[in-house]
Design an enzyme around this catalytic site. Sequence first.
Site, PDB file in Angstrom:
ATOM      1  NE  ARG A  59      -1.949   8.434  -9.943  1.00 26.66           N
ATOM      2  CZ  ARG A  59      -2.624   7.962  -8.894  1.00 26.66           C
ATOM      3  NH1 ARG A  59      -1.980   7.444  -7.879  1.00 26.66           N
ATOM      4  NH2 ARG A  59      -3.937   8.012  -8.877  1.00 26.66           N
TER       5      ARG A  59
ATOM      6  CG  ASP B   8      -5.217   9.243   5.701  1.00 27.77           C
ATOM      7  OD1 ASP B   8      -4.613   9.891   6.562  1.00 27.77           O
ATOM      8  OD2 ASP B   8      -6.170   9.716   5.053  1.00 27.77           O
TER       9      ASP B   8
ATOM     10  CE  LYS C 187      -1.402  11.173   5.008  1.00 28.86           C
ATOM     11  NZ  LYS C 187      -2.325  12.179   4.470  1.00 28.86           N
TER      12      LYS C 187
ATOM     13  CD  GLU D 189      -2.775   1.522   0.455  1.00 26.72           C
ATOM     14  OE1 GLU D 189      -2.408   1.566  -0.728  1.00 26.72           O
ATOM     15  OE2 GLU D 189      -3.929   1.799   0.822  1.00 26.72           O
ATOM     16  CG  ASP D 190      -0.788   4.866  -1.602  1.00 24.09           C
ATOM     17  OD1 ASP D 190      -1.524   4.298  -0.769  1.00 24.09           O
ATOM     18  OD2 ASP D 190      -1.225   5.694  -2.425  1.00 24.09           O
TER      19      ASP D 190
ATOM     20  CG  PHE E 189      -3.064  15.698   0.626  1.00 25.92           C
ATOM     21  CD1 PHE E 189      -4.068  14.794   0.956  1.00 25.92           C
ATOM     22  CD2 PHE E 189      -2.666  15.789  -0.707  1.00 25.92           C
ATOM     23  CE1 PHE E 189      -4.656  13.991  -0.007  1.00 25.92           C
ATOM     24  CE2 PHE E 189      -3.263  14.990  -1.679  1.00 25.92           C
ATOM     25  CZ  PHE E 189      -4.259  14.095  -1.327  1.00 25.92           C
ATOM     26  CB  VAL E 190       2.529  13.336   1.086  1.00 25.76           C
ATOM     27  CG1 VAL E 190       2.990  13.948   2.395  1.00 25.76           C
ATOM     28  CG2 VAL E 190       1.887  11.972   1.321  1.00 25.76           C
TER      29      VAL E 190
END
Length: 178
Positions: A167, A105, A133, A101-102, A154-155
Amino acid sequence: MPTKPYVIDEMISAKSIAARVEDLCREITEEFAATDKLIVVGLLRGSFVFIADLVRELDLPIEVDFLEASSYGDGMQSSREVRILKDLRGAIEGRDVLVVEDIVDTGHTLHHVMSLLRSRNPARLKSIALLDKPDRREVDMKADWTGFEIPDEFVVGYGIDFAQRNRNLPFIGKVRFT
Ligand code: IMP
Ligand code: MG
């Protein structure tokens, strides 16, 4: 397309990411050393750069598959309801599975995906997230491996988007509205 103008401030350099990926892959290679049945599952689309770097550092016989779950849409708010937009191509019963997963959150996406895949009876099911996060968590969820813990910002970059943009940045940066 994003509507308000913004700039991107570098948060994690390409070099730091590469070094961390190397360390993580050493651990993962050790963890799965005895298996020849590992499937690495990338969650589309945010993990596509991370999974590409990961698999090239894994010294293991692996297969690769992808799954797409809905998340933010085009905004900056997480939707709590997770839908599967594209399922795996292959069966995972009896296989070892590593979900990539990226960002974790609120935790809803990874939690939902892990429960779904667990219900298909893999032999082993593990997860790795590039970013975490923890301040934003709404469900009890932690990936087995995490690249970096970051504050509630927010990244974008390294596969991660803001309304589908950015991206292709080689580093992770935070979005700042101007
Ligand atoms: P969760 O279900 O709230 O844990 O959301 C996870 C998903 O939201 C991630 O897979 C990302 O696609 C997206 N997301 C969370 N934080 C960010 C961010 O800072 N930038 C871009 N996408 C994000
Ligand atoms: Mg995502």
